[in-house]
Scaffold this motif. Structure first.
Motif, PDB file in Angstrom:
ATOM      1  N   TYR A   1       8.642  -7.311 -12.432  1.00 26.54           N
ATOM      2  CA  TYR A   1       8.353  -5.896 -12.150  1.00 26.54           C
ATOM      3  C   TYR A   1       8.378  -5.704 -10.652  1.00 26.54           C
ATOM      4  O   TYR A   1       7.808  -6.490  -9.899  1.00 26.54           O
ATOM      5  N   ASP A   2       9.045  -4.679 -10.224  1.00 29.87           N
ATOM      6  CA  ASP A   2       9.065  -4.331  -8.803  1.00 29.87           C
ATOM      7  C   ASP A   2       9.184  -2.816  -8.730  1.00 29.87           C
ATOM      8  O   ASP A   2      10.261  -2.253  -8.887  1.00 29.87           O
ATOM      9  N   GLY A   3       8.074  -2.163  -8.523  1.00 29.46           N
ATOM     10  CA  GLY A   3       8.130  -0.708  -8.506  1.00 29.46           C
ATOM     11  C   GLY A   3       6.786  -0.094  -8.216  1.00 29.46           C
ATOM     12  O   GLY A   3       5.810  -0.782  -7.878  1.00 29.46           O
ATOM     13  N   ALA A   4       6.740   1.204  -8.388  1.00 36.37           N
ATOM     14  CA  ALA A   4       5.524   1.953  -8.068  1.00 36.37           C
ATOM     15  C   ALA A   4       4.403   1.609  -9.052  1.00 36.37           C
ATOM     16  O   ALA A   4       4.650   1.297 -10.217  1.00 36.37           O
ATOM     17  N   VAL A   5       3.193   1.702  -8.546  1.00 38.90           N
ATOM     18  CA  VAL A   5       2.013   1.465  -9.385  1.00 38.90           C
ATOM     19  C   VAL A   5       1.777   2.648 -10.319  1.00 38.90           C
ATOM     20  O   VAL A   5       1.361   2.493 -11.468  1.00 38.90           O
ATOM     21  N   GLN A   6       2.071   3.826  -9.782  1.00 35.88           N
ATOM     22  CA  GLN A   6       1.697   5.061 -10.482  1.00 35.88           C
ATOM     23  C   GLN A   6       2.141   5.112 -11.950  1.00 35.88           C
ATOM     24  O   GLN A   6       1.345   5.491 -12.815  1.00 35.88           O
TER      25      GLN A   6
ATOM     26  N   PRO B   1      -7.585   6.418  -2.312  1.00 34.68           N
ATOM     27  CA  PRO B   1      -7.549   7.445  -3.370  1.00 34.68           C
ATOM     28  C   PRO B   1      -6.326   8.362  -3.270  1.00 34.68           C
ATOM     29  O   PRO B   1      -5.940   8.993  -4.270  1.00 34.68           O
ATOM     30  N   LYS B   2      -5.759   8.464  -2.048  1.00 34.81           N
ATOM     31  CA  LYS B   2      -4.600   9.351  -1.892  1.00 34.81           C
ATOM     32  C   LYS B   2      -3.279   8.623  -2.096  1.00 34.81           C
ATOM     33  O   LYS B   2      -2.207   9.228  -1.949  1.00 34.81           O
ATOM     34  N   ALA B   3      -3.337   7.362  -2.364  1.00 32.86           N
ATOM     35  CA  ALA B   3      -2.096   6.585  -2.504  1.00 32.86           C
ATOM     36  C   ALA B   3      -1.269   7.100  -3.674  1.00 32.86           C
ATOM     37  O   ALA B   3      -1.806   7.321  -4.765  1.00 32.86           O
ATOM     38  N   THR B   4      -0.009   7.322  -3.408  1.00 36.56           N
ATOM     39  CA  THR B   4       0.886   7.760  -4.481  1.00 36.56           C
ATOM     40  C   THR B   4       2.147   6.908  -4.545  1.00 36.56           C
ATOM     41  O   THR B   4       2.871   6.948  -5.543  1.00 36.56           O
ATOM     42  N   SER B   5       2.402   6.166  -3.469  1.00 38.68           N
ATOM     43  CA  SER B   5       3.663   5.424  -3.442  1.00 38.68           C
ATOM     44  C   SER B   5       3.434   3.924  -3.302  1.00 38.68           C
ATOM     45  O   SER B   5       4.352   3.202  -2.882  1.00 38.68           O
ATOM     46  N   ASP B   6       2.229   3.461  -3.593  1.00 39.37           N
ATOM     47  CA  ASP B   6       1.984   2.025  -3.514  1.00 39.37           C
ATOM     48  C   ASP B   6       2.797   1.309  -4.581  1.00 39.37           C
ATOM     49  O   ASP B   6       3.173   1.898  -5.610  1.00 39.37           O
TER      50      ASP B   6
ATOM     51  N   THR C   1       0.798  -1.225   0.000  1.00 40.58           N
ATOM     52  CA  THR C   1       0.000   0.000   0.000  1.00 40.58           C
ATOM     53  C   THR C   1       0.831   1.276   0.000  1.00 40.58           C
ATOM     54  O   THR C   1       0.318   2.359  -0.273  1.00 40.58           O
ATOM     55  N   SER C   2       2.117   1.166   0.374  1.00 37.48           N
ATOM     56  CA  SER C   2       2.989   2.351   0.371  1.00 37.48           C
ATOM     57  C   SER C   2       4.416   1.915   0.121  1.00 37.48           C
ATOM     58  O   SER C   2       4.703   0.711   0.001  1.00 37.48           O
ATOM     59  N   ALA C   3       5.299   2.900   0.093  1.00 36.71           N
ATOM     60  CA  ALA C   3       6.703   2.599  -0.182  1.00 36.71           C
ATOM     61  C   ALA C   3       7.325   1.766   0.932  1.00 36.71           C
ATOM     62  O   ALA C   3       8.289   1.028   0.705  1.00 36.71           O
TER      63      ALA C   3
END
Lengths: 453, 177
Positions: free
Chosen positions: A438-443, A419-424, A393-395
């Motif tokens: 793949y291993d990285g941010a969803v964004q 909705p506020k997630a930016t670093s999942d 859910t986060s970094a």
């Protein structure tokens, strides 16, 4: 009544009240109406005149004994005019008024068993509010599937079309604006065996004929008066269609003009059915009903500023979220364009995703959550053959496994996302669970034409 | 159209075009586009005049032509309704100035609505049509009117930054008749 209702009413009335009446609206209206009428008649005559011009040039080359046999008729070089020019605001006896169309001709059984209702429902998805009236129906022998030709009336947006069915539901073989010459509806169909031309004219018309060279007309024996099909073979660049009235008046054909092209000319954009260069050959996962799929394609067309029939698509996944909303995730493209991801939810905003890269390991789609849930819906779709995939859910949060793409076609992760997630983050392993794909941010997976989801 | 029909049409235009122009303005957000839209709609009405039997329903017919024509133009102009990089700043206070700010934000948000959502808002909140009447004009079901209006209101609150404004607080599905 709510505060927003009040604010909206207040706003709309205050803005509208600023608008002063136009000076002399009537003169402009009548001028425009006359222009519309002239354009309509001119388009009708121009199409016929063009064909006649071609005929006039070709006729001298016809020598006695050459050309057609008993059933062929050399076209007259007499300038063609519509048999019954449209009366101002009205339609001639052999013209089709979309608001008051011709009676249905064809196999009644084709419309039975809810077929017509289904067609109308699916058409309404593409063209909301349009009133569909069937004109002709048959079972097409090679495919054994029903075909229905219809007209669709909607003020300012009349259309006509032809439908058939497939395993996934209604397929629109034709979906075109209503022609300026309303005496005949024509379209070239790809066909199961050879391309064919469908022609629908008025029920009171007489001889209907086709000339592949634009000169030697052969009568088409149609299934019912005013309906005909002709195979499109050979060079059809000069082909023409002629429809006579019930008296067979050669001097004043109801219609005389070029047939529509069987295939797009080489300079045209590729048909949307042609797969783009970055087309992703992923098998469809999950299930999607035809209505939702059609809505999704409509939404994509709207987002791209084009029409439904100019869009190609391939469903990657279809399913539902916890709230029971239908979700569709697909790759879609416009004619000649590249494929990009597109997500659609039955109640929410569409998601215009990124252009699909080469051999992606995972695709993602973000949908706004159902009312009251407070979360968004994140759909993760690893490529087939990939192994376990996990979401954090986060970094700093730990990964938790959300699926394994290897064994189950339907195993796509549908995650409630803050909705506020930016670093999942997302991690996808290969089929052996050893190599990290793949291993990285969803964004970054969500970044599309309209920014990042 | 005979002279009698022409006179009837002229009388209709004289009586109704100012009101219809206001509706066209709310549909397009532009005076120039509104005049163009209304003129096109009335020209189509002129050509169809002899076939329109129910003269009582003329306003509904013209509104429907305007909505369909506007949708058609919108498609041709390739406006991308999803690109909204710059959102207006929300108004925070409750005095007269803030009311203007609120209206400006709402107006901007209204302009960013998809064409059919915008039309639905205009029909329901300016023309004060019932859901059934709006459904008839738009040629859709009452259920579609409800859902489209609901989505439009939700989007207005979201894109105008008014979600937290107590004056616009509203349950997501709180569409009133």
């Amino acid at each position: 009544m709510t505060p927003l209702d009040d604010e909206l009413r207040s706003l709309l009335h205050s803005r509208a009240d600023r608008v002063s009446p136009a000076a002399d609206p009537l003169g402009g209206i009548e001028r425009r109406a006359n222009r519309m009428r002239r354009n309509r008649v001119a388009a009708s005559v121009a199409g016929a005149a063009l064909a006649v011009a071609a005929v006039a040039v070709a006729v001298p080359a016809l020598l006695p004994g050459r050309g057609g046999g008993a059933s062929s008729v050399a076209a007259t070089p007499t300038p063609s005019t519509p048999a019954s020019p449209a009366a101002p605001g009205g339609y001639g006896p052999n013209e089709l008024d979309p608001a008051h169309p011709w009676a249905y001709r064809g196999d009644q059984a084709v419309l039975a068993n809810g077929n017509l209702d289904t067609l109308r429902r699916d058409w309404d998805v593409k063209h909301p509010g349009a009133v569909l009236t069937p004109l002709y129906g048959q079972v097409y022998e090679p495919s054994k599937r029903p075909e229905i030709v219809f007209v669709s009336h909607s003020p300012g947006a009349d259309r006509w079309g032809m439908s058939t069915t497939s395993e996934s539901g209604t397929v629109f073989l034709v979906d075109q604006p209503f022609p300026s010459d309303s005496s005949v509806l024509m379209a070239a169909l790809s066909g199961d065996e050879v391309p064919r031309l469908v022609i629908v004219a008025g029920p009171a018309t007489g001889d209907m004929s086709y000339a592949v060279d634009g000169v030697s007309f052969h009568t088409i024996v149609g299934p019912v008066p005013g309906v005909g099909f002709a195979p499109l073979q050979g060079d059809t660049s000069q082909d023409a269609v002629r429809v006579l009235d019930g008296n067979g008046d050669l001097d004043h054909p109801v219609f005389l003009g070029p047939a529509p092209d069987a295939a797009p000319p080489s300079t045209a954009s590729p048909a949307p059915g042609a797969k783009p260069v970055n087309y992703l050959e992923w098998q469809t996962r999950g299930t999607v009903d035809a209505r939702t799929e059609s809505q999704a394609v409509t939404a994509f067309a709207k987002a791209k500023g084009t029409t439904y029939d100019q869009v190609g698509h391939h469903v990657l996944w279809g399913g539902t979220d916890k709230s029971g909303r239908n979700l569709v995730f697909m790759e879609a493209w416009t004619a000649g364009g590249t494929a990009q991801t597109f997500g659609f939810v039955s109640t929410g905003e569409p998601f215009l995703g990124p252009v699909i890269g080469k051999s992606p390991d995972v695709l993602a789609y973000l949908a706004s959550g159902a009312p009251g849930t407070g979360t968004d819906v994140l759909v993760l779709l690893p490529r087939l053959g990939a192994g376990p995939f996990s979401y954090a859910t986060s970094a700093t949060a730990p990964y938790r496994e959300v699926g394994n793409a290897r064994s189950d076609l339907g195993n796509v992760a549908v995650i409630d996302r803050d909705p506020k997630a930016t670093s999942d983050r997302l991690k996808v392993l290969d089929g052996d669970g050893m190599k990290v794909l793949y291993d990285g941010a969803v964004q970054p997976l969500l970044c599309g034409a309209s920014g990042c989801g | 159209m005979d002279e009698q029909g022409r006179e009837a049409f002229r009388a209709y235009v004289a009586a109704r075009s100012p009101a219809l122009l206001r509706t066209a303005y709310l549909l397009t957000g532009s005076r120039v586009d509104a005049e163009d839209l209304l003129q096109t709609a009335l020209a189509k009405t002129y050509l169809a005049w002899d076939r329109i039997r129910d003269r009582e329903a003329l306003d509904g017919y013209v509104r429907r032509v305007m909505v369909n024509t506007q949708t058609s133009w919108w498609r041709r102009r390739r406006v991308d309704e999803y690109a909204t990089d710059d959102l207006p700043e929300p108004g925070a206070g409750h005095d007269a100035t803030d009311a203007l700010v609120l209206h400006d934000a709402l107006w901007t948000a209204l302009g960013e609505l998809p064409t059919r959502q915008r039309a639905m808002v205009v029909l329901r909140y300016y023309e004060d049509l019932s859901e059934a009447e709006a459904a008839q004009v738009m040629g859709v079901s009452v259920g579609t009117v409800k859902s489209t209006t609901s989505r439009a209101l939700a989007k207005l609150r979201d894109t105008s930054g008014l979600r937290d404004d107590p004056r616009t607080a509203l349950p997501y599905d709180g569409v009133t008749a």
